[in-house]
Design an enzyme around this catalytic site. Structure first.
Site, PDB file in Angstrom:
ATOM      1  N   SER A 153      16.290  14.652  -3.367  1.00 29.70           N
ATOM      2  CA  SER A 153      15.531  15.913  -2.224  1.00 29.70           C
ATOM      3  C   SER A 153      17.330  17.184  -1.722  1.00 29.70           C
ATOM      4  O   SER A 153      16.816  18.041  -2.468  1.00 29.70           O
ATOM      5  CB  SER A 153      16.305  15.048  -0.947  1.00 29.70           C
ATOM      6  N   ASP A 241       4.106  14.333   0.711  1.00 33.84           N
ATOM      7  CA  ASP A 241       5.707  14.565   1.971  1.00 33.84           C
ATOM      8  C   ASP A 241       5.833  15.389   2.781  1.00 33.84           C
ATOM      9  O   ASP A 241       5.316  16.019   2.565  1.00 33.84           O
ATOM     10  CB  ASP A 241       6.295  15.627   0.523  1.00 33.84           C
ATOM     11  N   HIS A 273       8.382  11.174   2.034  1.00 36.03           N
ATOM     12  CA  HIS A 273       9.573  11.759   1.145  1.00 36.03           C
ATOM     13  C   HIS A 273       9.971  10.931   0.544  1.00 36.03           C
ATOM     14  O   HIS A 273      11.275  10.805  -0.319  1.00 36.03           O
ATOM     15  CB  HIS A 273       9.642  12.443   1.686  1.00 36.03           C
TER      16      HIS A 273
END
Length: 302
Positions: A153, A241, A273
């Site tokens: 991320s 996501d 995600h």
């Protein structure tokens, strides 16, 4: 009201409720303690200083494999939207477990967080960590000539960005991005053309998009620094996501390949995600990551 044993049933109910609540509280605290120490339990050295910046000590955890080595090295950069997260976050454990299983000496780093520390503090710390690992990897059976930079991320953004920096002291041999944010501008329509909370904290800019903040978002986007000669990339991304658009990895891969840079993409069908849910959608994805890493930086099989 008095029960048949002469004890107030009302008092019994109150006591039972108190005991139940205490039990729930104990379970919560116990679980939180286990969660906080879970990733630490994977490491063989914890809270090792790798630098100091703005009066803050920069720390990392190390896993030193058994055996003679030297072993390939991975530097892991945690997620958390640049404003949170930690090197020992149990949500990141699947990546560190995979690296352990693959026989890597890994270094999981903390870095300074926004909004207290604005951009580029976090990037500076990642580069400091790379230099420290290169200088010290051999002390932990690591091979400084075989380093993979791995991030999830926001950490994937930092890993991808660091790999584009023109500086031999921070050059690494491979990059693995787990749902990395690579283009801040591409995601603007998804956010209603305003800066999200994390972006505002990172840049110290208002929610409303201005020409200045647009320029800053472009400058923060790794996709704008792609050029020939970069190390190979592996991207892992869920196609549903909702935090970082899957399309970013598709576009990033295309641009890397256009510049002659190897970039492979593992798509997780239906995956969100959150990293800890990915195994439900593609149970063998970690095996694919390990195979890619071993091939790319010539890791010896285990």
């Amino acid at each position: 009201m008095i029960g048949h044993n002469g004890i107030s049933s009302g008092n019994i109910e109150v006591r039972e409720i108190k005991m139940f609540l205490l039990g729930i509280a104990f379970l919560f605290v116990s679980t939180a303690m286990q969660a906080g120490s879970y990733t630490d339990s994977l490491a063989t050295h914890t809270n090792m200083p790798y630098g100091r910046a703005a009066g803050e000590e920069l720390l990392l955890d190390i896993y030193e494999p058994q055996g003679e080595g030297p072993f390939p090295v991975a530097i892991y950069v945690h997620g958390g939207g640049w404003t949170g997260g930690d090197k020992a976050n149990p949500d990141d454990a699947p990546v560190l477990e995979m690296l352990t299983k693959a026989g890597f000496a890994w270094f999981s780093i903390n870095y300074r967080l926004a909004p207290e520390h604005r951009w580029p503090s976090c990037l500076d710390d990642v580069q400091t960590a790379i230099r420290w690992v290169k200088a010290n990897a051999a002390n932990f059976k690591g091979d400084p000539s075989r380093i993979a930079l791995v991030g999830y991320s926001a950490g994937g953004h930092l890993a991808s960005f660091a790999a584009t920096v023109v500086d031999e002291t921070v050059r690494i041999q491979a990059v693995v991005g787990y749902a990395p944010l690579t283009d801040f501008v591409q995601e603007l329509p998804k956010r209603g053309n305003i800066l999200g909370r994390a972006q505002r904290g990172l840049l110290n800019r208002p929610q409303e998009l201005t020409l200045e903040s647009l320029g800053m978002l472009k400058a923060l986007s790794p996709i704008n620094y792609i050029r020939p000669g970069l190390p190979p990339f592996l991207l892992i991304h869920g196609d549903t996501d909702q935090s970082v658009p899957y399309e970013q990895s598709l576009l990033f891969q295309t641009k890397l390949r256009t510049n002659g840079v190897r970039c492979d993409l593992i798509t997780l069908p239906g995956a969100p995600h959150r990293l800890t849910e990915w195994n439900k959608h593609l149970p063998n994805y970690s095996d694919q990551v390990m195979a890619w890493l071993k091939e790319t930086i010539n890791s010896p099989p285990r």
